[in-house]
Structure formats: C-alpha cells, structure tokens
Design an enzyme around this catalytic site. Structure first.
Site, PDB file in Angstrom:
ATOM      1  CG  ASN A   8     -76.671 -84.392  25.173  1.00 24.88           C
ATOM      2  OD1 ASN A   8     -76.981 -83.298  24.698  1.00 24.88           O
ATOM      3  ND2 ASN A   8     -76.217 -84.531  26.417  1.00 24.88           N
ATOM      4  CE  LYS A  10     -72.663 -84.063  26.347  1.00 22.83           C
ATOM      5  NZ  LYS A  10     -71.619 -84.498  27.256  1.00 22.83           N
ATOM      6  CG  HIS A  92     -76.509 -84.176  30.714  1.00 22.90           C
ATOM      7  ND1 HIS A  92     -75.276 -83.703  31.086  1.00 22.90           N
ATOM      8  CD2 HIS A  92     -76.281 -85.175  29.826  1.00 22.90           C
ATOM      9  CE1 HIS A  92     -74.345 -84.386  30.446  1.00 22.90           C
ATOM     10  NE2 HIS A  92     -74.929 -85.287  29.669  1.00 22.90           N
ATOM     11  CD  GLU A  94     -72.195 -82.117  29.902  1.00 24.61           C
ATOM     12  OE1 GLU A  94     -72.967 -81.669  29.039  1.00 24.61           O
ATOM     13  OE2 GLU A  94     -71.359 -83.018  29.667  1.00 24.61           O
ATOM     14  CD  GLU A 162     -75.427 -89.462  30.122  1.00 26.55           C
ATOM     15  OE1 GLU A 162     -75.090 -89.751  28.974  1.00 26.55           O
ATOM     16  OE2 GLU A 162     -75.614 -88.297  30.503  1.00 26.55           O
ATOM     17  N   GLY A 168     -67.449 -87.743  28.304  1.00 24.47           N
ATOM     18  CA  GLY A 168     -66.458 -86.970  27.554  1.00 24.47           C
ATOM     19  C   GLY A 168     -65.019 -87.271  27.912  1.00 24.47           C
ATOM     20  CB  SER A 207     -66.670 -92.545  27.058  1.00 24.58           C
ATOM     21  OG  SER A 207     -66.190 -91.316  27.589  1.00 24.58           O
ATOM     22  N   GLY A 229     -70.381 -86.919  22.358  1.00 28.39           N
ATOM     23  CA  GLY A 229     -69.436 -86.598  21.297  1.00 28.39           C
ATOM     24  C   GLY A 229     -69.626 -87.417  20.028  1.00 28.39           C
TER      25      GLY A 229
HETATM   26  P1  PGA Z   1     -70.086 -88.482  25.799  1.00 30.21           P
HETATM   27  O1  PGA Z   1     -71.318 -87.728  26.529  1.00 30.21           O
HETATM   28  O2  PGA Z   1     -70.692 -89.570  24.943  1.00 30.21           O
HETATM   29  O3  PGA Z   1     -69.408 -87.427  24.999  1.00 30.21           O
HETATM   30  O4  PGA Z   1     -69.236 -89.048  26.891  1.00 30.21           O
HETATM   31  C1  PGA Z   1     -72.428 -88.446  26.976  1.00 30.21           C
HETATM   32  C2  PGA Z   1     -73.446 -87.513  27.557  1.00 30.21           C
HETATM   33  O5  PGA Z   1     -73.082 -86.552  28.242  1.00 30.21           O
HETATM   34  O6  PGA Z   1     -74.664 -87.714  27.364  1.00 30.21           O
END
Ligand code: PGA
Length: 246
Positions: A8, A10, A92, A94, A162, A168, A207, A229
C-alpha cells in the site's frame, strides 16, 4: 491457498517511483506468492503497463460506492479496473479516520468493487485504547460483520487485520496476539459466509518488515501481509515476498 503480499503506497510516489517496480519485477519473475502493489490512483495505469507480462498485480486504495455521477474527485471501481487494477483496498484505518468512513460505507464500496470484478481488500483493526480496554475482538468482529460485502467469496474478498497502533509505528502485536485475532476472524468468517471462509486470505498489516515477516507469516491463519512503508522499496518488499515462501 496462495498467499498474498500486498503493498500500500498510500500518498507516495510519482512516475519516478516506477523504477522500483521494474526492480521488483526483475528480481521476482516467479514469486512464491501473489504480489500486488496499490499505488496512488495517478500511477495505476502506468504501473499496470510496467507490470504487464509479469507476476505483479496492481490495485487501487479506495473507490466510490456508485458507478458514475456527480462526485467530484472520486473514482468508481470500474474506472480502477479500466486503468488496470485487479484489487482495491477499502476501509483502511487512515480512510476511516481521515474521511470518516463507516462500516456501512466500506461495505457499499466493497459491493461496488465486486460488481466491477475487483477483489476487495477490506481492512479492519482496533485502536490502542480499544486493545488496552480488552475490546479488540469485539471491535474487529463488529467491523467484519458490518464491512464485508454481500456475495463475498474466497475469490473476491481479502481481509486485512491492521491494528491502528501498529501502522507506521514500528510496533507490532505479539505473535500470540496476531494468532488470536486471525483465528477469531476465520471463525467469524465461517459464521458469515460458510465454507468459503477457508479460502479467504486474511492478511496481517502494521509495521511488517523484512526482519519480522518470516515469524509473522508462520502464525496460523496469516495468509500474507498488507505492507505500507516497506512496500516503497523493491528490496524491502521483495524480501517480504520471499519470506512468504517459508
Ligand atoms: P506500515 O503500513 O506497513 O507502514 O505500518 C501498513 C498499512 O497501513 O497498510
């Protein structure tokens, strides 16, 4: 079931980032799992062209529940498919936070995705406060019940667990905590869609890195990962893809 490594991006990446995609494809001509990247919508068509003939699939990060109309700035599921997407991430955390998306809205978006022959990756997860209050299973159970689309099957639905506090942050639940949630989700899916539940990929996200992927993927009912990330760099995402062969 073939496992799935989904990235992803983002709100990251312009056309210059396609160099990473070329590197990923070159390094993984025959990956041990399904391999998907979900870039910003502006890159879907270009990335799909770059990925043509390779094992890499391309997805969107959101879609509108309607097929067309007066919805400035939004994209329909059919538009994503037309640009070359095979999957779309929905709900998601976010988007649930930044755009106030509810379970009912996520469900209607997922139904639009299925109608456009996209695979819906429905995201759920508890906040840190909810985990500390012992509400994790109640919260994700409610999100699952409310978000999965009518007509869901093993072929058209993926669930991504998640934890909001793990996204993150470099923090992850313990392997036992991940296992508890994934086993709970499998059983809950059985109650909702019957035997199809056995084939629905349940991804862990939050993460995931090359350094923790092997141990997370060994947890029962973890059928892949949704990676933020670490999906931006071909070397990191490639290492996670490789970890799915273990
Ligand atoms: P992250 O994000 O791997 O940077 O923690 C995961 C996600 O939001 O799908």
């Amino acid at each position: 079931m073939r496992k799935l490594a989904a990235g992803n991006w983002k709100m990251n990446g312009t056309s210059a980032a396609l160099a990473e995609v070329k590197a990923l494809i070159g390094a993984h001509p025959a990956p041990p799992c399904e391999m998907l990247l979900c870039p910003p919508a502006t890159l879907i068509a270009q990335m799909a062209r770059t990925a043509k003939g390779s094992a890499l699939m391309v997805g969107g990060q959101d879609c509108h529940p309607k097929t067309s109309g007066a919805h400035t700035g939004d994209l329909s599921a059919a538009m994503l498919a037309d640009a070359g997407a095979t999957h779309v991430i929905l709900g998601h955390s976010e988007r649930r936070t930044d755009h106030g998306e509810t379970d009912a809205l996520v469900k209607s978006k997922a139904e639009a995705a299925l109608a456009a022959n996209l695979i819906a990756i429905v995201c759920i997860g508890e906040t840190e406060g909810q985990r500390d209050a012992g509400q994790t299973l109640a919260v994700i159970g409610r999100q699952l019940d409310g978000s999965i689309p009518a007509g869901a099957t093993a072929a058209n639905l993926v669930i991504a667990y998640e934890p909001v506090w793990a996204i993150g942050t470099g923090r992850t639940p313990t392997l036992a905590e991940i296992g508890e949630v994934h086993a709970f989700l499998r059983a809950r899916l059985h109650a909702l869609i019957g035997a199809e539940a056995d084939g629905v990929r349940i991804l862990y996200g939050g993460s995931v890195k090359p350094t923790n992927a092997v141990e997370i993927f060994a947890v029962p009912h973890v059928d892949g990962a949704l990676v933020g990330g670490a999906s931006l760099k071909a070397a990191d995402f490639g290492a996670i893809v490789a970890a799915l062969s273990v």
